[in-house]
Design a protein around this motif. Structure first.
Motif, PDB file in Angstrom:
ATOM      1  N   THR A   1      -3.903   3.408   5.046  1.00  0.00           N
ATOM      2  CA  THR A   1      -4.969   3.378   6.045  1.00  0.00           C
ATOM      3  C   THR A   1      -5.250   1.919   6.397  1.00  0.00           C
ATOM      4  O   THR A   1      -4.888   1.009   5.645  1.00  0.00           O
ATOM      5  CB  THR A   1      -6.272   4.011   5.512  1.00  0.00           C
ATOM      6  N   HIS A   2      -5.890   1.722   7.529  1.00  0.00           N
ATOM      7  CA  HIS A   2      -6.247   0.358   7.915  1.00  0.00           C
ATOM      8  C   HIS A   2      -7.153  -0.282   6.865  1.00  0.00           C
ATOM      9  O   HIS A   2      -6.978  -1.445   6.502  1.00  0.00           O
ATOM     10  CB  HIS A   2      -6.933   0.365   9.288  1.00  0.00           C
ATOM     11  N   ARG A   3      -8.093   0.486   6.380  1.00  0.00           N
ATOM     12  CA  ARG A   3      -9.035  -0.036   5.376  1.00  0.00           C
ATOM     13  C   ARG A   3      -8.304  -0.403   4.082  1.00  0.00           C
ATOM     14  O   ARG A   3      -8.582  -1.450   3.488  1.00  0.00           O
ATOM     15  CB  ARG A   3     -10.123   0.996   5.096  1.00  0.00           C
TER      16      ARG A   3
ATOM     17  N   THR B   1       0.837  -1.208   0.000  1.00  0.00           N
ATOM     18  CA  THR B   1       0.000   0.000   0.000  1.00  0.00           C
ATOM     19  C   THR B   1       0.868   1.253   0.000  1.00  0.00           C
ATOM     20  O   THR B   1       0.597   2.208  -0.747  1.00  0.00           O
ATOM     21  CB  THR B   1      -0.953  -0.016   1.207  1.00  0.00           C
TER      22      THR B   1
ATOM     23  N   ASP C   1      -6.472  -3.621   4.686  1.00  0.00           N
ATOM     24  CA  ASP C   1      -7.431  -4.731   4.668  1.00  0.00           C
ATOM     25  C   ASP C   1      -7.730  -5.144   3.230  1.00  0.00           C
ATOM     26  O   ASP C   1      -7.709  -6.334   2.895  1.00  0.00           O
ATOM     27  CB  ASP C   1      -8.756  -4.337   5.346  1.00  0.00           C
ATOM     28  N   LYS C   2      -8.003  -4.161   2.403  1.00  0.00           N
ATOM     29  CA  LYS C   2      -8.337  -4.439   1.006  1.00  0.00           C
ATOM     30  C   LYS C   2      -7.155  -5.092   0.286  1.00  0.00           C
ATOM     31  O   LYS C   2      -7.334  -6.087  -0.416  1.00  0.00           O
ATOM     32  CB  LYS C   2      -8.736  -3.140   0.301  1.00  0.00           C
TER      33      LYS C   2
ATOM     34  N   THR D   1      -7.159  -5.391  10.061  1.00  0.00           N
ATOM     35  CA  THR D   1      -5.889  -4.726  10.337  1.00  0.00           C
ATOM     36  C   THR D   1      -5.947  -3.978  11.655  1.00  0.00           C
ATOM     37  O   THR D   1      -5.022  -4.066  12.472  1.00  0.00           O
ATOM     38  CB  THR D   1      -5.521  -3.777   9.183  1.00  0.00           C
ATOM     39  N   SER D   2      -7.042  -3.257  11.895  1.00  0.00           N
ATOM     40  CA  SER D   2      -7.131  -2.494  13.141  1.00  0.00           C
ATOM     41  C   SER D   2      -7.282  -3.407  14.358  1.00  0.00           C
ATOM     42  O   SER D   2      -6.957  -3.007  15.473  1.00  0.00           O
ATOM     43  CB  SER D   2      -8.261  -1.471  13.089  1.00  0.00           C
TER      44      SER D   2
ATOM     45  N   ILE E   1     -12.911  -6.092   6.423  1.00  0.00           N
ATOM     46  CA  ILE E   1     -12.721  -4.758   6.980  1.00  0.00           C
ATOM     47  C   ILE E   1     -12.656  -4.862   8.511  1.00  0.00           C
ATOM     48  O   ILE E   1     -13.466  -5.521   9.129  1.00  0.00           O
ATOM     49  CB  ILE E   1     -13.873  -3.814   6.562  1.00  0.00           C
ATOM     50  N   GLY E   2     -11.653  -4.179   9.083  1.00  0.00           N
ATOM     51  CA  GLY E   2     -11.480  -4.193  10.522  1.00  0.00           C
ATOM     52  C   GLY E   2     -10.387  -5.153  10.983  1.00  0.00           C
ATOM     53  O   GLY E   2      -9.957  -5.091  12.140  1.00  0.00           O
TER      54      GLY E   2
END
Length: 182
Positions: free
Chosen positions: A28-30, A18, A33-34, A43-44, A40-41
């Motif tokens: 970003t975390h999102r 990324t 994730d992608k 990574t966080s 979604i969620g």
């Protein structure tokens, strides 16, 4: 980049990709994730803050660099460094681009600079050990100079006009002169 199976390594690899593709602002975390193909969620859940995400990327880069410096069959540090440089400039450019994104961001984020310094220390330790094994005088000082040369070569080659990059034999010769193996 080697394929990771551990969830944290998968996330760190996705963060590296990324960073390389979208830059620091795109991390970003999102987005991770992608990139990782995770719900979604995810990574966080593992890395709560952006600082945790950055640190995971830095740690993974250092881990990959340490593994890449494992002696090849010919055993010379110059040959191994030339192989790593060539690999980063061709097959694994994303890893190199992510490293530069992190370095630039560390100018504004001192806490990130601390993580990068720790990763650099790990890699310098591997080089220093290899130099000591080869009987090079002052291995710590030569390791520091070698890392500076490698960083300079990587940046110069990455930003060179296409078709003007040094070949692996030229890289190896320059490195061999520095580390005293030729």
């Amino acid at each position: 980049m080697p394929v990771a199976t551990d969830r944290r390594a998968v996330i760190a690899d996705a963060a590296i990709t990324t960073l390389a593709r979208a830059g620091g602002r795109g991390l970003t975390h999102r987005a991770v994730d992608k990139e990782a193909g995770l719900p979604i969620g995810s990574t966080s859940y593992y890395l709560r803050t952006r600082a945790d995400l950055l640190r995971a990327a830095v740690d993974r880069l250092a881990e990959l660099d340490e593994a890449a410096l494992t002696p090849a069959t010919d055993g010379t540090l110059a040959a191994d460094l030339a192989r790593v440089i060539d690999h980063l400039l061709t097959t694994d450019r994303e890893r190199l681009l992510a490293r530069y994104e992190l370095a630039l961001e560390s100018v504004r984020r001192p806490e990130l600079r601390v993580f990068l310094a720790a990763g650099t220390h790990r890699v310098r330790g591997v080089i220093e050990q290899r130099l000591a094994e080869q009987g090079v005088a002052a291995p710590r000082e030569v390791a520091e100079a070698t890392l500076a040369l490698v960083d300079g070569l990587l940046f110069a080659e990455l930003t060179a006009i296409e078709g003007q990059q040094r070949g692996r034999p030229d890289l190896e010769a320059a490195l061999a002169r520095l580390v005293g193996t030729r």
